[in-house]
Write a protein that holds these residues in place. Structure first.
Motif, PDB file in Angstrom:
ATOM      1  N   GLU A   1       0.831  -1.207   0.000  1.00  0.00           N
ATOM      2  CA  GLU A   1       0.000   0.000   0.000  1.00  0.00           C
ATOM      3  C   GLU A   1       0.871   1.264   0.000  1.00  0.00           C
TER       4      GLU A   1
ATOM      5  N   GLY B   1      -1.639   4.548   4.074  1.00  0.00           N
ATOM      6  CA  GLY B   1      -1.247   5.652   3.212  1.00  0.00           C
ATOM      7  C   GLY B   1      -0.053   6.421   3.751  1.00  0.00           C
TER       8      GLY B   1
ATOM      9  N   ASP C   1      -5.793   6.955   4.390  1.00  0.00           N
ATOM     10  CA  ASP C   1      -5.053   7.623   3.326  1.00  0.00           C
ATOM     11  C   ASP C   1      -5.130   9.124   3.552  1.00  0.00           C
TER      12      ASP C   1
ATOM     13  N   GLY D   1      -9.223   6.195  -0.555  1.00  0.00           N
ATOM     14  CA  GLY D   1      -8.212   7.055  -1.151  1.00  0.00           C
ATOM     15  C   GLY D   1      -8.667   8.505  -1.206  1.00  0.00           C
TER      16      GLY D   1
ATOM     17  N   ASP E   1      -9.785   2.471  -4.295  1.00  0.00           N
ATOM     18  CA  ASP E   1      -8.836   2.563  -3.186  1.00  0.00           C
ATOM     19  C   ASP E   1      -8.019   3.838  -3.335  1.00  0.00           C
ATOM     20  N   GLY E   2      -6.686   3.726  -3.424  1.00  0.00           N
ATOM     21  CA  GLY E   2      -5.855   4.919  -3.496  1.00  0.00           C
ATOM     22  C   GLY E   2      -5.925   5.609  -4.837  1.00  0.00           C
TER      23      GLY E   2
ATOM     24  N   ASN F   1      -2.950   0.856  -4.390  1.00  0.00           N
ATOM     25  CA  ASN F   1      -2.625   2.271  -4.432  1.00  0.00           C
ATOM     26  C   ASN F   1      -1.572   2.518  -5.506  1.00  0.00           C
TER      27      ASN F   1
END
Length: 343
Positions: free
Chosen positions: A62, A115, A165, A220, A274-275, A313
């Motif tokens: 990640e 994150g 994040d 994210g 997600d990211g 990510n």
């Protein structure tokens, strides 16, 4: 023993979960494909670009972020409570351990950092699942004994779920999401001090401000180049969306709008919202079903960078034209025509 051999020896000694040892891929392998959905995408990504697998054996990788001073990448392995470092001439090594859970008592689940970001002074900022906080790495530090300074650990006296994040504003303010993935049991954990999942803003040295608690699974987060729009990905499988919020003069946000809904795509391909990161033209490089989705500022899905696995990510590095991707057990990268923010 040369440096790369020493690094790999340290990694082998650190393994505590039943998965193959983290290792550098030598020679580097290529995999996956670039899927073009709109001709406009070819100004951002080359359909013939090679996706490289640099390292493998992680439990859940990640949060990749480029450290300009030193010229290397760092990223989290959340269950292993470790931040790894990747550098071309050295390969893979441990950068921080522990990274997200610093207590002495043993703990299961996703306890490490998630994150990562670099603040305006070049310092590493971490979302620490196990310690339920946003923290800054205090330098100097070592992989054996990292020290952290808490930036935000609670809201109105209640401990955060597990900050996930973050995005850093030019003012120094930190925007971050707080789903419960770092809690044992995640959403099923009924002992959480906060019974909602929030998006927050905090200026270091001040109390956090709750921006919204209307998303079930905020994940994210990123700011547009002009910092007038805040993007938040939601990782709720029944409502996979990327939200766009107008940032107001006081740093708060409006009610927002759905930039792109990929719930149906999520029924066809593995992976979740997600990211995400933003290029200098305002396009989003957002992890989602099938890979990294390239999305225009207007919310059009232009292309997908597909490694063949779930991608948690991504982050730009080197000269801003290399996109690093934490793809489940792998660390991957691809050269792109777009340029990431901050380069």
């Amino acid at each position: 023993m040369n440096q790369r051999a020493l690094n790999l020896s340290l990694l082998l000694l650190s393994i505590s979960l039943p998965l193959q040892a983290q290792t550098t891929i030598d020679p580097i392998e290529t995999l996956g494909e670039i899927e073009i959905l709109d001709p406009a995408a070819e100004a951002l990504v080359d359909p013939d670009a090679k996706i490289e697998r640099l390292a493998t054996g992680f439990h859940w990788s990640e949060g990749p972020v480029w450290i300009a001073e030193g010229g290397f990448l760092v990223f989290s392995d959340v269950p292993r409570n470790t931040v790894f470092k990747w550098q071309d001439d050295e390969g893979l090594s441990i950068y921080l351990k522990p990274s997200g859970y610093t207590q002495s008592a043993s703990r299961e689940g996703e306890s490490g950092s998630n994150g990562l970001a670099v603040d305006n002074q070049g310092r590493l900022i971490l979302c620490q699942h196990g310690d339920h906080r946003v923290a800054r790495m205090d330098a100097p530090t070592t992989a054996a004994e990292p020290k952290f300074i808490t930036i935000a650990a609670e809201y109105q006296g209640k401990e955060f779920n597990s900050p996930n994040d973050l995005a850093i504003h030019s003012s120094g303010a930190i925007y971050f999401t707080d789903p419960p993935y770092g809690r044992i049991g995640a959403f099923k954990n009924t002992d959480r001090p906060l019974d909602y999942q929030g998006v927050y803003r905090v200026m270091p040295g001040e109390e956090p401000t709750l921006l919204t608690k209307k998303l079930r699974a905020p994940n994210g987060i990123a700011l547009s180049p002009d910092e007038k729009t805040l993007y938040v990905a939601q990782s709720d499988s029944s409502n996979l969306i990327y939200m766009a919020y107008n940032v107001l003069d006081d740093g708060s946000i409006d009610e927002g709008r759905v930039l792109l809904d990929v719930t149906e795509l999520g029924k066809q391909r593995p992976g979740s919202c997600d990211g995400l990161k933003v290029d200098t033209a305002g396009n989003l490089f957002a992890t989602g079903p099938g890979g990294v989705l390239v999305i225009s500022p207007e919310g059009k899905h232009l292309a997908t960078i597909r490694t063949g696995d779930k991608i948690a990510n991504c982050g730009f590095g080197e000269d801003g034209h290399t996109l690093y991707m934490t793809s489940n057990h792998d660390l991957c990268r691809v050269r792109v025509k777009a340029k990431g923010m901050g380069f």
